[in-house]
Write a protein that holds these residues in place. Structure first.
Motif, PDB file in Angstrom:
ATOM      1  N   ALA A  50       3.871   9.002 -10.529  1.00  0.00           N
ATOM      2  CA  ALA A  50       3.094   8.484  -9.406  1.00  0.00           C
ATOM      3  C   ALA A  50       1.777   9.234  -9.265  1.00  0.00           C
ATOM      4  O   ALA A  50       1.673  10.421  -9.597  1.00  0.00           O
ATOM      5  N   PRO A  52      -0.676  10.253  -6.365  1.00  0.00           N
ATOM      6  CA  PRO A  52      -0.874  10.290  -4.900  1.00  0.00           C
ATOM      7  C   PRO A  52      -2.285   9.893  -4.490  1.00  0.00           C
ATOM      8  O   PRO A  52      -2.485   9.338  -3.407  1.00  0.00           O
ATOM      9  N   GLN A  55      -2.383   6.244  -4.714  1.00  0.00           N
ATOM     10  CA  GLN A  55      -1.134   5.736  -4.125  1.00  0.00           C
ATOM     11  C   GLN A  55      -0.401   4.787  -5.073  1.00  0.00           C
ATOM     12  O   GLN A  55       0.375   3.944  -4.632  1.00  0.00           O
ATOM     13  N   PRO A  57       2.540   4.006  -7.441  1.00  0.00           N
ATOM     14  CA  PRO A  57       3.883   4.556  -7.641  1.00  0.00           C
ATOM     15  C   PRO A  57       4.150   4.818  -9.120  1.00  0.00           C
ATOM     16  O   PRO A  57       3.403   4.371 -10.005  1.00  0.00           O
ATOM     17  N   HIS A 165      11.514   2.637  -9.382  1.00  0.00           N
ATOM     18  CA  HIS A 165      10.457   3.643  -9.262  1.00  0.00           C
ATOM     19  C   HIS A 165       9.138   3.024  -8.810  1.00  0.00           C
ATOM     20  O   HIS A 165       8.358   3.666  -8.103  1.00  0.00           O
ATOM     21  N   GLU A 166       8.869   1.803  -9.226  1.00  0.00           N
ATOM     22  CA  GLU A 166       7.626   1.147  -8.815  1.00  0.00           C
ATOM     23  C   GLU A 166       7.598   0.900  -7.314  1.00  0.00           C
ATOM     24  O   GLU A 166       6.539   0.624  -6.755  1.00  0.00           O
ATOM     25  N   GLN A 167       8.749   0.972  -6.666  1.00  0.00           N
ATOM     26  CA  GLN A 167       8.815   0.757  -5.224  1.00  0.00           C
ATOM     27  C   GLN A 167       9.113   2.040  -4.469  1.00  0.00           C
ATOM     28  O   GLN A 167       9.512   2.018  -3.302  1.00  0.00           O
ATOM     29  N   GLY A 168       8.938   3.153  -5.173  1.00  0.00           N
ATOM     30  CA  GLY A 168       9.071   4.451  -4.522  1.00  0.00           C
ATOM     31  C   GLY A 168      10.488   4.858  -4.197  1.00  0.00           C
ATOM     32  O   GLY A 168      10.710   5.702  -3.320  1.00  0.00           O
ATOM     33  N   GLY A 170      13.514   6.956  -4.703  1.00  0.00           N
ATOM     34  CA  GLY A 170      13.791   8.238  -5.338  1.00  0.00           C
ATOM     35  C   GLY A 170      15.168   8.293  -5.976  1.00  0.00           C
ATOM     36  O   GLY A 170      16.031   7.425  -5.752  1.00  0.00           O
TER      37      GLY A 170
END
Length: 548
Positions: A50, A52, A55, A57, A165-168, A170
């Motif tokens: 990702a 930051p 932003q 992901p 992971h593309e949608q955050g 974890g």
């Protein structure tokens, strides 16, 4: 052109600087890393972590794509890691299962894997949601009773076409598996105990939460079945009204708990006595059957606001969707204020703060609501379309020569929301463009002049890569003739005007994409513009074929 990247080998924690040709595919990069480091294997892939700053992901790089496709820069970090990981999946009955899945798959594909491992008959009707606790603005603020307020949690459906992971999501997050689409529930029976149990729990939760308008007799029937499931046979000594009140939140709908009268209790007991010795599995099956008889069965509610005709202020509303109906429901009384068969839906459009429904000739104007969940609503509608598309893989129209015979072709595809049925008859000419001959089908739409299967792929384009694949298929559809009965009744002048309009729309979306790219927009921002570009190109091709 060579590109130096920093390769983090997750298993060892080491980072190595390596040079690659930008035209190399990701699979070739994997092979080169394996040869030079002796790390990795068939279960490994490359992830871009990702960012930051933009932003963006984290995302898995697709093996068939080149490095150049992902706009990587010198000294960017890529990770060599195993694709499979265990995820915790919470079922609707609160049980948690740990399942090993390929993390690079889309959520839709992950659900299919989960369904196979759990032996679900219709995994395409389930999806994954993530529960997250909202941060309170004032954590020290007390409730009216002086006690600490419980933190609010939101349950958000994951986008089926993106990876976890593309949608955050974890590695340690717990995902919820729930039924999202209600299409083939008539096939759920006592032989499929896993799916029956999941459907029963979701049904009982919906009834208890007051999601359905239920009359007193139905409340007594639901309560009796739930008591048989929870307690077994009725015992007058044990099962007094006071004893039942201890678990009233699991037994009766929300709207009947405060007014749990002696009459309602007696009605419930009478129903309970009539099902003595009924097994738990049979009671659950009966409960689901009773729930399926409700008009609002399978409804998904969205809390929205709308402006009543002649009003100044917005009013809260529950906008509900089932496989057959769209309902506007009062938030307090749960009374249905207005409803439309979903077959009346002509178009829909989602915006950042709104969602609009077009019921064509069945309403005086568009129905627009204020909501932040427009994209989620659109995904729900598109999900029903995907299920229908799987049941209608082949297009084509069969025309009988017998006098008076009519052939119908059902088709469903996506174009910001148009759905239709083309009717071919030797009695009159009808099709796309003729509202008298178009009946709306559940969940989606067609692109006049474009085959339904390809239109469906266009509608599912969520990234530039998806749009590129859809455009390639569109090019192959250019020379395909339009089936009989789908040419419409527009005049040549109307067709020319429509073609000019579609051309302007395409140039506008293409210009916006080019301008954003020149201004340094991120890949994620460019991906968001892909659906409009693919849709407008499909509209132009369809208009050109009709005009020709």
């Amino acid at each position: 052109m060579a590109l130096q990247l920093r390769v983090l080998i997750v298993s060892t924690g080491q980072t190595k600087a390596m040079r690659f040709n930008q035209n190399m595919s990701v699979s070739e990069v994997l092979q080169e890393i394996r040869e030079k480091t002796n790390e990795g294997g068939r279960d490994h892939g490359i992830m871009q972590p990702a960012d930051p700053t933009s932003q963006r992901p984290a995302r898995w790089l697709k093996p068939q794509k080149t490095l150049q496709f992902y706009n990587l820069y010198a000294n960017d970090v890529i990770e060599l890691r195993k694709k499979h990981r265990p995820i915790k999946v919470k079922l609707i009955d609160e049980t948690i299962k740990t399942i090993l899945v390929d993390d690079s798959l889309s959520v839709e594909e992950v659900v299919k894997v989960i369904g196979e491992k759990m032996d679900l008959r219709n995994p395409e009707e389930f999806s994954l949601a993530v529960e997250r606790t909202l941060q309170r603005k004032n954590p020290n603020k007390k409730g009216k009773d002086g006690k600490d307020k419980a933190p609010k949690t939101t349950v958000n459906w994951l986008n089926p076409r993106l990876s976890l992971h593309e949608q955050g999501v974890g590695d340690d997050e717990v995902l919820t598996l729930k039924k999202k689409f209600y299409v083939d529930d008539d096939k759920v029976d006592r032989n499929d105990q896993v799916q029956l149990h999941l459907v029963y729990v979701q049904c009982s939760t919906g009834v208890a939460n007051g999601d359905h308008p239920i009359n007193p007799m139905e409340a007594a029937q639901f309560g009796a079945l739930q008591c048989q499931i929870l307690y077994g046979n009725y015992d007058a000594q044990k099962h007094t009204q006071k004893a039942i009140e201890g678990r009233i939140d699991q037994i009766l709908p929300l709207q009947y708990r405060k007014s749990f009268s002696k009459n309602l209790f007696n009605d419930m007991v009478r129903e309970w006595r009539s099902i003595v010795n009924m097994k738990e599995i049979d009671a659950k099956y009966r409960y689901v059957q009773l729930c399926r008889s409700l008009k609002t069965y399978g409804i998904t509610y969205y809390d929205v606001k709308f402006k009543p005709k002649g009003a100044v202020k917005l009013k809260p509303l529950k906008l509900g969707f089932t496989f057959h109906t769209i309902m506007m429901v009062d938030t307090e009384t749960r009374n249905v204020l207005r409803e439309h068969p979903i077959t009346h839906l002509k178009r829909w459009a989602s915006g950042p703060n709104s969602f609009t429904l077009d019921f064509g000739d069945y309403a005086d104007s568009y129905f627009t609501v204020q909501t932040l969940e427009g994209e989620s609503i659109s995904q729900l509608v598109a999900g029903y379309i995907d299920i229908l598309l799987k049941r209608r893989k082949d297009g084509g129209v069969i025309v009988e020569d017998d006098e008076g015979e009519t052939a119908e072709e059902d088709f469903v595809a996506v174009e910001a929301g148009v759905a239709g049925r083309a009717v071919t008859s030797n009695e009159y000419d009808a099709g796309a463009g003729d509202t008298n001959a178009t009946t709306m089908l559940p969940g989606g739409g067609m692109i006049p002049g474009v085959s339904p299967a390809i239109a469906g792929q266009v509608g599912k384009a969520a990234t530039l890569s998806d749009a590129d694949d859809a455009i390639l298929r569109l090019m192959g559809d250019v020379m395909n003739p339009i089936p009989i009965g789908q040419h419409g009744t527009m005049t040549p002048e109307q067709l020319r005007q429509d073609l000019a309009l579609k051309n302007q729309q395409l140039w506008s979306s293409a210009g916006m994409l080019i301008e954003a790219s020149n201004n340094g927009a991120s890949r994620q921002d460019l991906d968001k513009m892909a659906p409009d570009l693919a849709k407008n190109l499909a509209n132009l091709i369809g208009a050109a074929k009709l005009a020709a």
